[in-house]
Write a protein that holds these residues in place. Structure first.
Motif, PDB file in Angstrom:
ATOM      1  N   VAL A   1       0.856  32.277 -13.677  1.00  8.25           N
ATOM      2  CA  VAL A   1       0.755  31.025 -14.309  1.00  8.25           C
ATOM      3  C   VAL A   1      -0.897  31.077 -14.847  1.00  8.25           C
TER       4      VAL A   1
ATOM      5  N   LEU B   1      -1.547  33.501 -17.725  1.00  9.75           N
ATOM      6  CA  LEU B   1      -0.974  32.795 -18.682  1.00  9.75           C
ATOM      7  C   LEU B   1      -1.697  32.070 -19.403  1.00  9.75           C
ATOM      8  N   LEU B   2      -2.028  30.832 -18.501  1.00  8.23           N
ATOM      9  CA  LEU B   2      -2.973  29.824 -19.204  1.00  8.23           C
ATOM     10  C   LEU B   2      -4.348  30.281 -19.271  1.00  8.23           C
TER      11      LEU B   2
ATOM     12  N   LEU C   1      -5.202  31.849 -22.375  1.00  9.90           N
ATOM     13  CA  LEU C   1      -5.170  30.792 -23.554  1.00  9.90           C
ATOM     14  C   LEU C   1      -6.438  29.879 -23.525  1.00  9.90           C
TER      15      LEU C   1
ATOM     16  N   LEU D   1     -10.190  28.328 -23.087  1.00 11.25           N
ATOM     17  CA  LEU D   1     -11.595  28.663 -23.409  1.00 11.25           C
ATOM     18  C   LEU D   1     -12.562  28.444 -22.261  1.00 11.25           C
TER      19      LEU D   1
ATOM     20  N   LEU E   1      -3.185  24.819 -10.281  1.00 11.55           N
ATOM     21  CA  LEU E   1      -2.899  23.190 -10.839  1.00 11.55           C
ATOM     22  C   LEU E   1      -3.886  22.841 -11.565  1.00 11.55           C
TER      23      LEU E   1
ATOM     24  N   ILE F   1      -3.382  24.203 -15.231  1.00  7.83           N
ATOM     25  CA  ILE F   1      -2.291  23.441 -15.766  1.00  7.83           C
ATOM     26  C   ILE F   1      -3.015  22.113 -16.421  1.00  7.83           C
TER      27      ILE F   1
ATOM     28  N   PHE G   1      -5.522  22.751 -19.088  1.00  7.61           N
ATOM     29  CA  PHE G   1      -4.942  23.009 -20.315  1.00  7.61           C
ATOM     30  C   PHE G   1      -4.429  22.067 -21.293  1.00  7.61           C
ATOM     31  N   VAL G   2      -3.698  21.142 -20.614  1.00  4.47           N
ATOM     32  CA  VAL G   2      -3.177  20.225 -21.466  1.00  4.47           C
ATOM     33  C   VAL G   2      -4.368  19.247 -21.845  1.00  4.47           C
TER      34      VAL G   2
ATOM     35  N   ASN H   1      -7.202  19.985 -22.637  1.00  2.13           N
ATOM     36  CA  ASN H   1      -7.938  20.653 -23.831  1.00  2.13           C
ATOM     37  C   ASN H   1      -7.208  20.386 -24.882  1.00  2.13           C
ATOM     38  N   SER H   2      -5.835  20.266 -25.078  1.00  2.00           N
ATOM     39  CA  SER H   2      -5.145  19.881 -26.402  1.00  2.00           C
ATOM     40  C   SER H   2      -5.279  18.464 -26.482  1.00  2.00           C
ATOM     41  N   GLY H   3      -6.100  17.639 -25.721  1.00  2.00           N
ATOM     42  CA  GLY H   3      -6.140  16.286 -26.260  1.00  2.00           C
ATOM     43  C   GLY H   3      -5.260  15.526 -25.578  1.00  2.00           C
ATOM     44  N   ASP H   4      -4.505  16.106 -24.626  1.00  2.77           N
ATOM     45  CA  ASP H   4      -3.596  15.089 -24.092  1.00  2.77           C
ATOM     46  C   ASP H   4      -3.794  14.912 -22.541  1.00  2.77           C
ATOM     47  N   ARG H   5      -2.747  14.382 -21.985  1.00  2.00           N
ATOM     48  CA  ARG H   5      -2.908  14.490 -20.508  1.00  2.00           C
ATOM     49  C   ARG H   5      -1.391  14.507 -19.752  1.00  2.00           C
ATOM     50  N   ILE H   6      -1.289  15.544 -18.793  1.00  2.00           N
ATOM     51  CA  ILE H   6       0.018  15.685 -18.238  1.00  2.00           C
ATOM     52  C   ILE H   6       0.292  14.621 -17.320  1.00  2.00           C
TER      53      ILE H   6
END
Lengths: 515, 593
Positions: free
Chosen positions: B37, B40-41, B44, B46, B196, B199, B202-203, B205-210
């Motif tokens: 995991v 994988l992350l 991707l 940065l 953790l 994960i 990662f989310v 950084n895409s401007g979202d919040r898991i």
């Protein structure tokens, strides 16, 4: 690779299909992508979305090796997962807007993925088989590209793609809607089906589906196959679907007796696809469709009704034994048999006839002969049945029950009936939201019960008097589900229960049986 | 602040791969998933750095009561979730073997046996079931059983047992450093913690919040509080909202110990290691986590009072009010998890969650029982940034007084106050009444008056009526098994004692979870709160009724008649109103929040 690039560049949805058995070597990650919508998304974004999904799939397996990841819920997006085939995942990413309209059920979004996969499988067979057939994956990608792109056109609202939301909570995707008919008509239909069934040559009986308008009248197929073909018929074949599909141009263009097969997408080059794992721009799926015979059964304008009453297509199928058959071929899940799809329409009556490919040695001629036979044997009966059904047909609000907004689902038979959409829109947003939430809860409970003991269905009943005073009800008994909203009911729970009872007695018991 | 001078920047993924822990590398196979995991992350990602290097926990950091760090009492403690939900069919067998063996402590004994009673129901000895699961609570059990510190230290993410735990809670820093894990040694979980973190960021950084991930019955709930990340991994099938509420409480409990100013440490040094600051507080967290399966206060956001004669509570309130005027911010007299009386200085109000967290902190820390204590604590709902100073003194085994002041030099003043209060409480017999109430009070569904003309306005005397009750063993009339009534205005709830159909703790927990689900659906953020809910399944009929003044949750026999059940709910409401002077605390400062 910059991650901030994951911000969506489209209408707010992304749909991807990837194969975890591919592209596991560093530098070959692109190879796992079988489909990505929107296709113009930069590869970095595609990889980022798939990277997250793959990461989460792997992570959840630490704790839950048996069950697949279903959803990633974030503040701005939902990722809904569906493992279509072993190691082949479909993920739908939907963006949550601030307008409060983007509230949905995970199961309802998942059912879209299930539906498109089932339809794909019906026309092209399982993805894995396609990949095995042509390991470079180009063929699969080309098929998926045109198929899903065509499928998604049905979700276009204006220029945007709109996924089902809470406003669709009184609908059940993937289920069949049936026409209720009287005993007398049922007998007529039965005799028609017998005639149709015997149209086949030899000792193989033809399977058939009969639809009136967008409702199923009869089927001789298994529930799963029925659901698939019904869905397809309603999408592309029924008079309603044809009228919204076709424009005058295509009517003018097509003759009845000699469908212009050679026209559009029959480009020959199916030549050896290069092993090109790091696909570059020019081999993107859009380009690939030119390189293969791509059957596009979901493309709009592909079907039209001929003068002889048969609904025909100019879609060339994948070559079978060196010729291109007239009728598309579908795979049945139940029998794993390949069938010619032959459609006859008389006014509002649509007959979907399935002829085993194996039974026709002489392909095209055989189909033509069979059509002729069908017209000779059954046209009279077809006219009679259509007349009787039309006469007893109550119109689009036929199944409206005043005071109720409902959805009835029979899971065993995969059949549902609901209030007409026009009536559902009269409900307030609050009621729909409350029902959507309740359905979500019921979905979870159902899947929990299924995990605990697949053979034991749990009965339950929930009645909620919502903030806006509407009663929102879900009742599950013996594999049947009833959801309803009563907005003008009185205050007491007993009244609501009474209303539920009355409805169930009058409309649910045996409502879907043909006799 | 950083206790480990040897910090070196280390990529989280590298940490997972390098595997600082030899025991983990000896079993590399199960870890591959997890490092996958990260890889994988990571491939991707940065910018992600984390120091996953294990840190040695100090014995004391000097700012906490010294005995916080006395976690040398680690014993084999069976996991409550495991016990109960892991294999329900074995319940009976376990019940008996546990009594015979006596070694392994079972969840049945672990906590207060009744959500409503904080223990005293057990002492009624009303156990009808022959399994003997209902343990007599000697009043100290909750500490005895939860005071053992961290469980299953030998486990880590490579252990099959660890992966099968029903409910994990993790606190980690935004750089991926483990801060707390319910199971297993944080040091060994560095790699997992980094995953953790990967994960979440990662989310992010895409401007979202898991928010959460669901896979089958597993749910992974994420909560980001500044530089602190909290994660719950559960297969208890509780609703997301409920799990999120629990994670929020865990965060609140952390703030209670450290205040939110701990965030600043991360601003100064992103790789700050917080573990030492929480050293020895494992019992506090494990006791809170246990409360998530028995204490309705954790989801109702209300507190409950010990039933007492009106005059008794008045007497206690009066003396607390006296001292509150002398510079005490809050004065709280409690018996286990139940409030006897509480008083706040002018305009100061206490959130029920703060009461819950404070009581949990005190009850789960053995040190408070042995002597009077003066300890810095933070009430996260009152002011998450600042410490208050809590003077805590146990007046008897279960009854304790908490005096909160803003002044760090208030010890002697508060001690004087305590002496005065204790004096008055003894003289006015309050403590005796408390003892009596512990033994013998609470609402029993069997006692629900069926004839509304027979209102007594006071608690039924169980010692006389119990043997006469016609429905002992069957719950109340019309199949009523249990209820919870929450007064919205008072922020208080009262729950009935468990009657026999819900006699053992696994049944109680099941009902608790059913209530929790009922509550969640009624209070849906988008559409709630709804007004009424009727739910019938194979286990219960549940009725919920919410008005402006109260919320009622009632459980009935699954075959109960709907009309009769509604009637019973009305009776319960009437009954509670008739008894409100004894079961609720009135006249406390307004608790508007």
């Amino acid at each position: 690779m910059g991650l901030s690039s994951t911000t969506t560049v489209n209408d707010g949805i992304q749909l991807c299909i990837f194969d975890l058995r591919r592209g596991q070597q560093e530098g070959q990650e692109l190879d796992k992508i079988l489909f990505f919508f929107p296709a113009e998304c930069p590869f970095s974004v595609q990889l980022s979305v798939i990277g997250l999904c793959e990461g989460i799939i792997t992570f959840t397996r630490i704790f839950s090796p048996e069950t697949a990841c279903e959803v990633i819920e974030a503040e701005k997006h939902s990722h809904v997962f569906y493992q279509a085939e072993p190691d082949i995942w479909m993920v739908l990413v939907v963006e949550k807007n601030k307008d409060n309209e983007s509230i949905w059920r995970c199961d309802s979004l998942q059912s879209i993925l299930k539906e498109v996969h089932s339809l794909f499988k019906m026309f092209h067979g399982p993805l894995r088989a396609l990949l095995d057939k042509q390991p470079s994956g180009e063929l699969t990608r080309s098929h998926l590209y045109s198929f899903i792109t065509d499928y998604l056109t049905d979700f276009h609202v204006g220029k945007k793609i709109q996924m089902p939301s809470f406003r669709d909570c009184l609908r059940e995707r993937g289920s069949v809607q049936m026409l209720t008919i009287s005993r007398e008509v049922a007998l007529e239909v039965q005799s028609l089906i017998t005639v149709i069934g015997s149209s086949c040559v030899g000792n193989t009986a033809c399977n058939s589906l009969v639809l009136f308008q967008d409702l199923l009248v009869s089927t001789t197929l298994s529930p799963d196959d029925t659901a698939n073909l019904f869905t397809y018929a309603v999408l592309r074949l029924t008079p309603h679907a044809l009228s919204s599909n076709t424009n005058s141009w295509s009517y003018l263009r097509r003759g009845t007796s000699s469908p212009n097969i050679a026209a559009a997408s029959t480009v020959t080059n199916a030549g050896a696809a290069e092993e090109n794992q790091n696909r570059s721009r020019d081999t993107s799926p859009g380009g690939q469709s030119q390189r293969y015979h791509i059957q596009r059964p979901l493309q709009r304008d592909k079907w039209c009704k001929g003068k002889d009453g048969f609904v025909v297509t100019d879609v060339p199928c994948a070559e079978v034994g060196g010729f291109i058959p007239l009728a598309p071929i579908v795979w049945l899940q139940q029998t794993e048999e390949r069938m010619y799809l032959c459609v006859y329409q008389h006014k509002n009556l649509t007959i979907v006839l399935l002829i085993p490919v194996s039974s026709l040695i002489n392909g095209e001629q055989g189909v033509a002969l069979l059509k002729k036979q069908l017209l000779e044997n059954a046209s009279e009966k077809i006219v009679t049945v259509e007349q009787k059904l039309s006469r007893s047909w109550g119109g689009e609000n036929a199944y409206h029950v005043s005071g109720y907004r409902y959805l009835f689902v029979d899971r065993d038979r995969n059949v549902s009936r609901a209030s007409p959409p026009g009536k559902v829109t009269t409900l307030t947003k609050d009621s729909l939201l409350a029902l959507n939430r309740l359905r979500e809860e019921v979905d979870l409970e159902k899947s929990r019960a299924k995990r605990d003991d697949p053979d034991h269905e749990k009965d339950s009943e929930v009645c909620i008097r919502a903030k806006n005073n509407a009663w929102v009800i879900a009742k599950i008994t013996g594999g049947r589900e009833l959801y309803m909203v009563l907005e003008k009911a009185s205050e007491t729970l007993l009244y609501a229960s009474d209303a539920l009872e009355k409805f169930s007695n009058r409309y649910c018991d045996g409502a879907f049986s043909l006799d | 602040m950083d206790s480990d001078p040897n910090h070196r920047p280390l990529d989280a993924a590298a940490a997972a791969a390098e595997d600082p822990n030899p025991s983990r590398s000896s079993a590399p196979e199960p870890n591959t998933l997890e490092s996958d995991v990260v890889e994988l992350l990571d491939s991707l990602t940065l910018d992600r750095s984390g120091n996953a290097r294990p840190v040695k926990r100090p014995t004391s950091n000097g700012s906490m009561p010294p005995d916080f760090y006395s976690c040398d009492e680690i014993e084999i403690e069976e996991e409550e979730e495991e016990e109960e939900e892991g294999n329900p069919r074995e319940d009976g067998a376990r019940g008996s073997s546990q009594r015979g063996g006596g070694g392994a402590s079972e969840q049945e004994e672990e906590g207060p046996p009744s959500p409503s009673s904080s223990g005293y129901a057990g002492e009624r000895g009303s156990s009808v079931g022959s399994s003997g699961i209902e343990e007599v609570d000697d009043g100290r059990s909750s500490v005895d059983h939860w005071g053992r510190g961290k469980q299953h230290l030998d486990e880590d993410d490579a252990s099959a047992t660890w992966r099968k735990r029903k409910k994990h809670f993790f606190i980690l820093s935004h750089s991926g450093k483990p801060i707390y894990s319910r199971y297993g040694d944080e040091h060994k979980l560095a790699g997992f913690s980094a995953t953790l973190q990967a994960i979440i960021s990662f989310v992010e950084n895409s401007g979202d919040r898991i928010k959460f991930v669901r896979a089958g019955k597993h749910q992974i709930v994420f909560l980001v509080k500044g530089p602190i990340y909290l994660v719950c991994i559960s297969c208890t099938e509780e609703p997301y909202e409920a799990l999120r509420g629990q994670v929020e409480l865990i965060y609140g409990q952390m703030l209670l110990i450290l205040t939110k100013s701990v965030h600043r440490c991360f601003e100064k040094n992103p790789k700050f290691d917080m573990t030492p600051l929480l050293g020895g507080t494992d019992t506090v967290f494990s006791s809170l986590i246990h409360a998530f399966s028995w204490n309705p206060a954790t989801f109702l956001h209300a507190y409950t009072c010990l039933p007492l004669p009106y005059a008794t509570r008045q007497a206690a309130g009066a003396i607390l009010q006296d001292i509150a005027d002398s510079g005490v911010l809050f004065a709280i007299l409690m018996c286990k998890h139940k409030v006897i009386s509480l008083v706040g200085a002018q305009k100061a109000s206490l959130h029920p969650d703060d009461i819950l967290l404070l009581a949990n902190f005190i009850l789960s820390s053995e040190s408070f029982r042995t002597s009077e204590s003066f300890s810095p604590i933070c009430l996260p709902r009152y002011n998450p940034m600042a410490f208050l100073h809590a003077y805590v003194h146990f007046l008897d085994a279960d009854t304790y007084l908490i005096l909160l002041s803003t002044r760090s030099d208030a010890f002697y003043h508060l001690k004087d106050c305590r002496v005065r209060i204790q004096d008055v409480l003894l003289k006015s017999n309050v403590l005796c009444e408390v003892q009596r109430s512990m033994l013998d009070s609470g609402l029993h569904v069997e006692d629900l008056p069926l004839d509304s003309s027979l209102r007594s306005g006071s608690m039924p005397d169980r010692t006389k009526s119990e043997s006469l009750s016609p429905s002992v063993g069957l719950g109340g009339a019309a199949g009523l098994w249990h209820f919870i009534y929450k007064s919205i205005y008072l922020d208080q709830y009262v729950a009935s004692e468990f009657s026999s159909p819900i006699s053992n703790s696994s049944q109680q927990k099941k009902l608790y979870r059913a209530y929790q689900k009922l509550y969640t659906l009624m209070h849906d953020r988008g559409t709630g709160p709804h007004k009424t809910q009727f739910r019938r399944d194979e286990d219960y009929v549940l009725l919920c009724w919410i008005t402006q003044d109260f919320e009622l949750y009632a459980a009935f026999d699954p075959l109960a008649d709907k009309a009769l059940a509604i009637k019973m709910c009305n009776r319960v409401c009437q009954w509670v109103r008739d008894l409100e002077n004894e079961i609720f605390l009135f006249g406390a400062n307004s608790f508007s929040w």
